[in-house]
Design a protein around this motif. Sequence first.
Motif, PDB file in Angstrom:
ATOM      1  N   ASP A   4      55.346   3.657  48.165  1.00 44.84           N
ATOM      2  CA  ASP A   4      55.702   5.013  48.589  1.00 44.84           C
ATOM      3  C   ASP A   4      54.496   5.942  48.531  1.00 44.84           C
ATOM      4  O   ASP A   4      54.301   6.778  49.420  1.00 44.84           O
ATOM      5  N   GLN A   5      53.692   5.819  47.479  1.00 49.72           N
ATOM      6  CA  GLN A   5      52.499   6.652  47.372  1.00 49.72           C
ATOM      7  C   GLN A   5      51.505   6.335  48.485  1.00 49.72           C
ATOM      8  O   GLN A   5      50.905   7.235  49.074  1.00 49.72           O
ATOM      9  N   LEU A   9      50.212   8.798  51.991  1.00 51.41           N
ATOM     10  CA  LEU A   9      48.832   9.108  52.374  1.00 51.41           C
ATOM     11  C   LEU A   9      48.600   9.012  53.880  1.00 51.41           C
ATOM     12  O   LEU A   9      47.667   9.625  54.408  1.00 51.41           O
ATOM     13  N   PHE A  10      49.450   8.253  54.573  1.00 49.09           N
ATOM     14  CA  PHE A  10      49.254   8.031  56.003  1.00 49.09           C
ATOM     15  C   PHE A  10      50.401   8.563  56.862  1.00 49.09           C
ATOM     16  O   PHE A  10      50.480   8.253  58.044  1.00 49.09           O
ATOM     17  N   CYS A  19      47.975   4.159  59.929  1.00 51.09           N
ATOM     18  CA  CYS A  19      46.865   3.717  59.089  1.00 51.09           C
ATOM     19  C   CYS A  19      45.873   3.014  60.002  1.00 51.09           C
ATOM     20  O   CYS A  19      46.141   1.907  60.499  1.00 51.09           O
ATOM     21  N   ALA A  20      44.759   3.654  60.262  1.00 51.73           N
ATOM     22  CA  ALA A  20      43.717   3.085  61.118  1.00 51.73           C
ATOM     23  C   ALA A  20      42.404   3.074  60.358  1.00 51.73           C
ATOM     24  O   ALA A  20      42.114   3.978  59.584  1.00 51.73           O
ATOM     25  N   ARG A  21      41.629   2.034  60.598  1.00 52.48           N
ATOM     26  CA  ARG A  21      40.290   1.951  60.023  1.00 52.48           C
ATOM     27  C   ARG A  21      39.268   2.003  61.165  1.00 52.48           C
ATOM     28  O   ARG A  21      39.626   1.990  62.349  1.00 52.48           O
ATOM     29  N   PHE A 150      43.623   9.099  56.970  1.00 47.49           N
ATOM     30  CA  PHE A 150      44.486   9.793  56.015  1.00 47.49           C
ATOM     31  C   PHE A 150      45.103  11.020  56.660  1.00 47.49           C
ATOM     32  O   PHE A 150      44.455  11.733  57.432  1.00 47.49           O
ATOM     33  N   ALA A 151      46.353  11.269  56.338  1.00 44.55           N
ATOM     34  CA  ALA A 151      47.068  12.415  56.898  1.00 44.55           C
ATOM     35  C   ALA A 151      46.562  13.717  56.279  1.00 44.55           C
ATOM     36  O   ALA A 151      45.990  13.724  55.190  1.00 44.55           O
ATOM     37  N   ASP A 152      46.784  14.818  56.991  1.00 41.33           N
ATOM     38  CA  ASP A 152      46.464  16.139  56.439  1.00 41.33           C
ATOM     39  C   ASP A 152      47.237  16.333  55.140  1.00 41.33           C
ATOM     40  O   ASP A 152      48.441  16.044  55.062  1.00 41.33           O
ATOM     41  N   GLY A 153      46.568  16.820  54.129  1.00 39.78           N
ATOM     42  CA  GLY A 153      47.231  17.049  52.843  1.00 39.78           C
ATOM     43  C   GLY A 153      47.424  15.793  52.024  1.00 39.78           C
ATOM     44  O   GLY A 153      48.089  15.825  50.985  1.00 39.78           O
ATOM     45  N   ALA A 154      46.856  14.673  52.460  1.00 37.18           N
ATOM     46  CA  ALA A 154      47.049  13.414  51.739  1.00 37.18           C
ATOM     47  C   ALA A 154      46.567  13.498  50.300  1.00 37.18           C
ATOM     48  O   ALA A 154      47.108  12.845  49.407  1.00 37.18           O
TER      49      ALA A 154
END
Length: 215
Positions: A4-5, A9-10, A19-21, A150-154
Amino acid sequence: MSPDQIQTLFTRRDGSFLCARWGRPIVPVIFGTDDATLATVKGAIEAIVALAGHRMAETDPELGANLMVFFFRDWAELPQVPKLDHMIPGLGPLCERLSAEGANRYRTFRFDETGAIKAVFLFLRMDEHLSDMPAQDLALAQGAEAMLSFADGAFSQISPLARSEGNVILHPDLALLIRAAYDPILPAVAQDAGHALRLMARMLPTPDRIAAPDA
């Protein structure tokens, strides 16, 4: 770090998961700083890229440089940078909004046709808070945040940095996550939240990493 954590983040504001690298070698360029800080920032980026098992290069055949870091004092400076508005559509209104919000940093990604990261733009307004941070710490945090989508506010709930024996280091959980995400067995891009389970599995200790008990 629980699934969940990791998923949080994504997860974007619209509820979608991404989730992309990086799909190509990273070529950083830093603007608005002195030579000493430039070397520090590049060194931190190189360390994180090595941690991920990814690659750097001297130039990107399409973009020249693909990780662009800007240090400045006021958001009003950015629209004056030649051709930057071509790379960041709506740059003027964006800077006005960030200025009104009192933001001191902004990060945006560009993706290739497969969905992998092909460019990242990092904007750092050196207010009192960021100016008080050692250059190494700031570079380490921002470099880590640029390695994955990473998402905004991650990082509002978890800091990318931690302390160990009086030294500032990359947070161990984040280091494990970045390394796991660059496992070549995993896809470069995932939009299924179940990907968090695959990442967590690769963050767990494997038998060969567990020290044998003393005889």
